[in-house]
Motif scaffolding. Structure first.
Motif, mmCIF file in Angstrom:
data_model
loop_
_atom_site.group_PDB
_atom_site.id
_atom_site.type_symbol
_atom_site.label_atom_id
_atom_site.label_comp_id
_atom_site.label_asym_id
_atom_site.label_seq_id
_atom_site.Cartn_x
_atom_site.Cartn_y
_atom_site.Cartn_z
ATOM 1 N N LEU A 42 0.838 -1.212 0.000
ATOM 2 C CA LEU A 42 0.000 0.000 0.000
ATOM 3 C C LEU A 42 0.869 1.257 0.000
ATOM 4 N N PHE A 43 1.976 1.194 0.741
ATOM 5 C CA PHE A 43 2.921 2.310 0.791
ATOM 6 C C PHE A 43 3.527 2.562 -0.589
ATOM 7 N N LEU A 44 3.880 1.470 -1.297
ATOM 8 C CA LEU A 44 4.446 1.597 -2.645
ATOM 9 C C LEU A 44 3.432 2.190 -3.619
ATOM 10 N N ASN A 45 2.157 1.811 -3.450
ATOM 11 C CA ASN A 45 1.110 2.366 -4.324
ATOM 12 C C ASN A 45 1.030 3.887 -4.181
ATOM 13 N N ILE A 46 1.145 4.365 -2.951
ATOM 14 C CA ILE A 46 1.082 5.812 -2.707
ATOM 15 C C ILE A 46 2.311 6.495 -3.306
ATOM 16 N N LEU A 47 3.469 5.835 -3.217
ATOM 17 C CA LEU A 47 4.682 6.410 -3.816
ATOM 18 C C LEU A 47 4.539 6.534 -5.327
#
Length: 406
Positions: A42-47
């Motif tokens: 999920l963190f990578l998606n936001i990045l």
């Protein structure tokens, strides 16, 4: 440096160098196979969303028209940053106390601080653009205060080592704006050395920022047929610096002309964003103008006949014989001259002179003299006055923030 910090450092390094495809590839390499709902995924998606937002930001996408109605939500860039902030806050709240999750929390906290800084700058650019819409005399000090507020508000934010590339570029952008608007403030006060130092400071910071775009040669090849390959926001800052330098060259033309030969001065001015001197000369020759004068009511000079209204620059004569008459007219029409759009025509039947007066800045006046009667309906005169004043106030540059949006 921890592996997560190193990952984020590389990511923000790519983004700060405008290498958005590399940033995307960097994220894809980090994805966990067949895992789509873990905190890290999920963190990578936001990045990935942030990289797209940053690409839009550097192309001045934050001033695009907002498509907002009761059927469709606001999709402005500002709202995109706000939405990503909310997603990161939710991610923070849902993280557990594992070492990996704590690192995600730390990264989220720093990125939220970065997004807050971006939103502060978006608000600043909107205010700068709105200056061009206000039909009032400009006080650049208001922008200086807002730039300094943005710097102060975010000085302690996103200071983690992983955010170093983002922090460096953010600081350069703020410092360039700070230097240029301070230079405009000093120019209103007719301060030679402070203005020059501030313009030079902005120039060196623009050069430092351009050097940070290390891979620009690769994307220049892809954009060589599309004009200037530099991003729109960087181009706009360059143009603002050019406009400020052009203004400096006119306000201190006589001072600068004493430092070199007439030919060299002409060559130097021809390379400026606006060659105000040659435009004034062309106007004089074409329209048989007796004199073009810029005066100030700031006490900055003692080499004029009236210290209260020193002549900043005048063509062709530095001390026109009509100076006393001009000062009297400015005093009598002071209320009218408060209107930034007002161009006043005064014909002296005794002298057979037409005086054209307008206010360039709160304390600086433009006066044009003709040895004949001129009509207010003469569009050639009014167009020249309006264009010169707009360029001197930099309102054309402020307005172009929207027209440069890609």
């Amino acid at each position: 440096m921890e592996s997560e910090d190193e990952f984020l450092y590389t990511y923000f390094n790519h983004v700060s160098q405008l290498c958005y495809e590399k940033a995307k590839e960097h994220i894809e390499k980090e994805r966990e196979p067949k895992v789509t709902t873990s905190p890290w995924s999920l963190f990578l998606n936001i990045l990935q969303q942030l990289a797209l937002a940053e690409k839009s930001y550097i192309e001045i996408g934050f001033l695009q028209n907002k498509h907002k109605s009761f059927l469709r939500k606001d999709n402005s860039l500002r709202s995109v940053y706000e939405s990503m902030k909310n997603d990161l806050k939710k991610l923070e709240d849902n993280c557990k106390q594992t070492i990996a999750d704590k690192r995600i929390q730390k990264g989220s906290k720093n990125i939220i601080e970065f997004m807050n800084a971006r939103i502060n700058l978006i608000d600043l650019y909107e205010k700068i653009h709105n200056i061009s819409l206000n039909k009032q005399l400009i006080c650049y000090n208001e922008i200086v205060h807002q730039v300094e507020s943005v710097i102060e508000k975010n000085s302690g934010g996103f200071t983690d080592i992983s955010m170093t590339p983002a922090k460096a570029v953010f600081s350069l952008e703020c410092e360039i704006l700070d230097q240029l608007f301070k230079a405009l403030t000093e120019l209103q006060r007719l301060q030679f050395l402070p203005s020059l130092a501030l313009i030079h400071g902005a120039h060196t910071r623009l050069a430092a920022w351009e050097n940070k775009i290390q891979s620009r040669e690769t994307w220049k090849l892809g954009n060589m047929f599309k004009g200037n390959p530099l991003p729109a926001l960087f181009q706009w800052l360059q143009q603002l610096k050019g406009a400020v330098l052009s203004k400096f060259s006119l306000y201190f033309y006589h001072t600068l002309a004493h430092q070199t030969t007439p030919n060299e001065m002409r060559n130097l001015c021809s390379k400026l964003h606006h060659d105000h001197f040659q435009k004034i000369l062309a106007f004089q020759r074409r329209y048989d103008v007796s004199s073009v004068i810029l005066l100030s009511d700031t006490q900055v000079s003692s080499d004029t006949t009236n210290n209260r209204f020193p002549v900043i620059v005048a063509f062709p004569s530095r001390n026109p014989p009509q100076l006393d008459t001009i000062l009297k007219m400015i005093s009598e029409t002071n209320n009218e001259l408060m209107n930034v759009e007002k161009i006043i025509y005064k014909f002296s039947s005794q002298e057979q002179f037409t005086y054209v007066l307008t206010t360039v800045e709160p304390n600086i006046y433009l006066v044009i003299l003709f040895e004949s009667k001129k009509s207010e309906k003469d569009t050639f005169i009014s167009n020249f006055v309006v264009e010169l004043c707009q360029n001197m106030r930099c309102t054309k540059i402020f307005s172009s923030l929207k027209s440069m949006t890609k």
